[in-house]
Design an enzyme around this catalytic site. Structure first.
Site, PDB file in Angstrom:
ATOM      1  N   ALA A  60      42.874  37.642  40.777  1.00  0.00           N
ATOM      2  CA  ALA A  60      42.044  38.740  41.247  1.00  0.00           C
ATOM      3  C   ALA A  60      40.976  38.135  42.162  1.00  0.00           C
ATOM      4  O   ALA A  60      40.645  36.952  42.044  1.00  0.00           O
ATOM      5  CB  ALA A  60      41.403  39.449  40.064  1.00  0.00           C
ATOM      6  N   GLY A 103      45.324  36.840  37.837  1.00  0.00           N
ATOM      7  CA  GLY A 103      46.008  38.079  38.192  1.00  0.00           C
ATOM      8  C   GLY A 103      47.308  37.837  38.953  1.00  0.00           C
ATOM      9  O   GLY A 103      48.207  38.676  38.922  1.00  0.00           O
ATOM     10  N   GLU A 106      49.805  37.201  36.387  1.00  0.00           N
ATOM     11  CA  GLU A 106      50.005  38.488  35.696  1.00  0.00           C
ATOM     12  C   GLU A 106      50.844  39.440  36.549  1.00  0.00           C
ATOM     13  O   GLU A 106      51.695  40.160  36.030  1.00  0.00           O
ATOM     14  CB  GLU A 106      48.636  39.101  35.361  1.00  0.00           C
ATOM     15  CG  GLU A 106      47.903  38.258  34.314  1.00  0.00           C
ATOM     16  CD  GLU A 106      46.438  38.625  34.160  1.00  0.00           C
ATOM     17  OE1 GLU A 106      45.733  38.715  35.189  1.00  0.00           O
ATOM     18  OE2 GLU A 106      45.993  38.828  33.024  1.00  0.00           O
ATOM     19  N   GLU A 126      41.178  32.099  33.902  1.00  0.00           N
ATOM     20  CA  GLU A 126      39.992  32.963  33.759  1.00  0.00           C
ATOM     21  C   GLU A 126      38.926  32.319  32.878  1.00  0.00           C
ATOM     22  O   GLU A 126      37.734  32.551  33.056  1.00  0.00           O
ATOM     23  CB  GLU A 126      40.391  34.324  33.173  1.00  0.00           C
ATOM     24  CG  GLU A 126      41.197  35.211  34.107  1.00  0.00           C
ATOM     25  CD  GLU A 126      42.701  35.001  34.028  1.00  0.00           C
ATOM     26  OE1 GLU A 126      43.150  33.972  33.484  1.00  0.00           O
ATOM     27  OE2 GLU A 126      43.426  35.880  34.528  1.00  0.00           O
TER      28      GLU A 126
END
Ligand code: CO8
Length: 252
Positions: A60, A103, A106, A126
Site C-alpha cells: 500500500a 499489500g 496480499e 508492515e
C-alpha cells in the site's frame, strides 16, 4: 495502469514504477474497475495481473497512509474496495515479476494462480512500519502457507524469494524472469480453451475450501458437479472425449 487484451484473456499491468507500483486509492479504483469490465466481457476467460518494471507492488502507498487517522480509515472502511477483486468470476493469474510486499503480496494472494519470476520477492513488512497486514495478509497467508511460516514472515517482516515461496505453497510455478509473461499467457490461453462455466465453478469450489468445513465443502462441490451436468459444455466435452476429437466449448 495498463489494460490489454489477448486471445481469450486480459492483462492488467500496475504502472507506477517510480513508486514501485505502490497501491493507492486510484490504483484500487482503476484495477477493480478494469477487472470487473474484463470479467463482464464474454471473450475473456482469464485475467493476468502483473507489474511494470522491478516491482509487482511494493505495498500500500505509505505516503498516502502516513497521515491517515483511525476515524477516517474506519469510516471509509479503507481498502475494503479490494474485495471487489475477489468477486471476479474468471480465474486471475498473478504474474509476480519483482517485489510483492505488504499489500502487493496480499494482492497477489487475492489472485487464483500465482506464477513468480526468479526475481520475485514476497513479504509482509508492515511490522517494520508499526502496523500489521490489512488487506488479508494475516488470513490468506496463514491459509496458504500455514501458521509457522505466516508468523515468521509477519513478525520478522523478512522477504522470501521465489524458490522459498514455491516450497511454502504460496506460488504455483517459478520461471525465469524473461519467461514470466509468456508463462502467464500460456496458462491464460489454456484456461481460455476450456469451458468458462466449468472454470468458474472450479474457482468457486476451491474458494469454498478456504471458507467452510470439509463436510460443507464436499457437499458444495458435489452440488456444483451436479449443476455442471446441465451445461452444453458438459455434453460437448464428454461427447468429444468419446468421439476422440477436440471439444468446441460454447460457454453455455
Ligand atoms: N509506498 C510508497 N512509496 C513506495 C513504497 C510504498 N509501499 N515502496 C517503495 N516506494 C517508493 C520509495 O519511497 C521510493 O520513492 P522515492 O524515489 O520518491 O524516494 C521508490 O518507491 C523506490 O523505492 P526505494 O528507493 O526504497 O527502492 P529500494 O530498491 O531501495 O528498496 C524496497 C525497495 C525494499 C521494496 C523498499 O522500497 C521498501 O521497503 N518499500 C516499502 C515496502 C513496505 O513496507 N510495504 C508495505 C507497505 S504497508 C502495506 O502494504 C499495508 C497494506 C494494508 C493496508 C490496509 C489498509 C486498511
Amino acid at each position: 495502469m495498463l489494460v490489454e487484451k489477448g486471445e481469450g484473456y486480459g492483462i492488467i499491468t500496475l504502472n507506477r514504477p517510480k513508486a514501485l507500483n505502490a497501491l493507492n486509492l486510484q490504483v484500487l479504483t482503476d484495477v477493480t474497475a478494469a477487472a470487473a469490465q474484463l470479467d463482464a466481457d464474454p471473450e475473456v476467460s482469464a485475467i493476468i495481473i502483473t507489474g511494470a518494471d522491478r516491482a509487482f507492488a511494493a505495498g500500500a502507498d505509505i505516503k498516502e497512509m502516513q497521515s491517515l487517522d483511525f476515524a477516517t480509515a474506519y469510516k471509509a472502511d479503507w481498502f475494503a474496495g479490494w474485495t471487489r477483486l475477489s468477486e471476479v468470476r474468471v480465474p486471475i493469474i498473478a504474474a509476480v515479476n519483482g517485489f510483492a510486499l505488504g499489500g502487493g503480496c496480499e494482492l497477489a494472494m487475492m489472485c487464483d494462480i500465482l506464477v513468480a519470476s526468479t526475481k520475485a520477492k514476497f513479504g509482509q513488512p508492515e511490522i517494520n512500519l508499526g502496523v500489521l497486514p490489512g488487506m488479508g495478509g494475516s488470513q490468506r497467508l496463514t491459509r496458504a502457507i500455514g501458521k509457522a511460516k505466516a508468523m515468521d514472515l509477519c513478525l520478522t517482516g523478512r522477504m522470501i524469494g521465489a524458490e522459498e515461496a514455491e516450497r511454502s505453497g504460496l506460488v504455483a510455478r517459478v520461471v525465469e524472469h524473461e519467461q514470466l509473461l509468456d508463462e502467464a499467457k500460456e496458462i491464460a490461453a489454456t484456461i481460455a480453451s476450456k469451458s468458462q462455466i466449468a472454470s468458474a465453478m472450479v474457482k468457486e469450489a476451491i474458494d469454498v475450501a478456504f471458507e467452510t468445513t470439509l463436510e460443507q465443502g464436499l457437499r458444495y462441490e458435489r452440488r456444483l458437479f451436479h449443476a455442471s451436468l446441465a451445461t452444453n459444455d458438459q455434453s460437448e466435452g464428454m461427447a468429444a472425449f468419446v468421439e476422440k476429437r477436440e471439444p468446441g466449448f460454447t460457454h453455455t
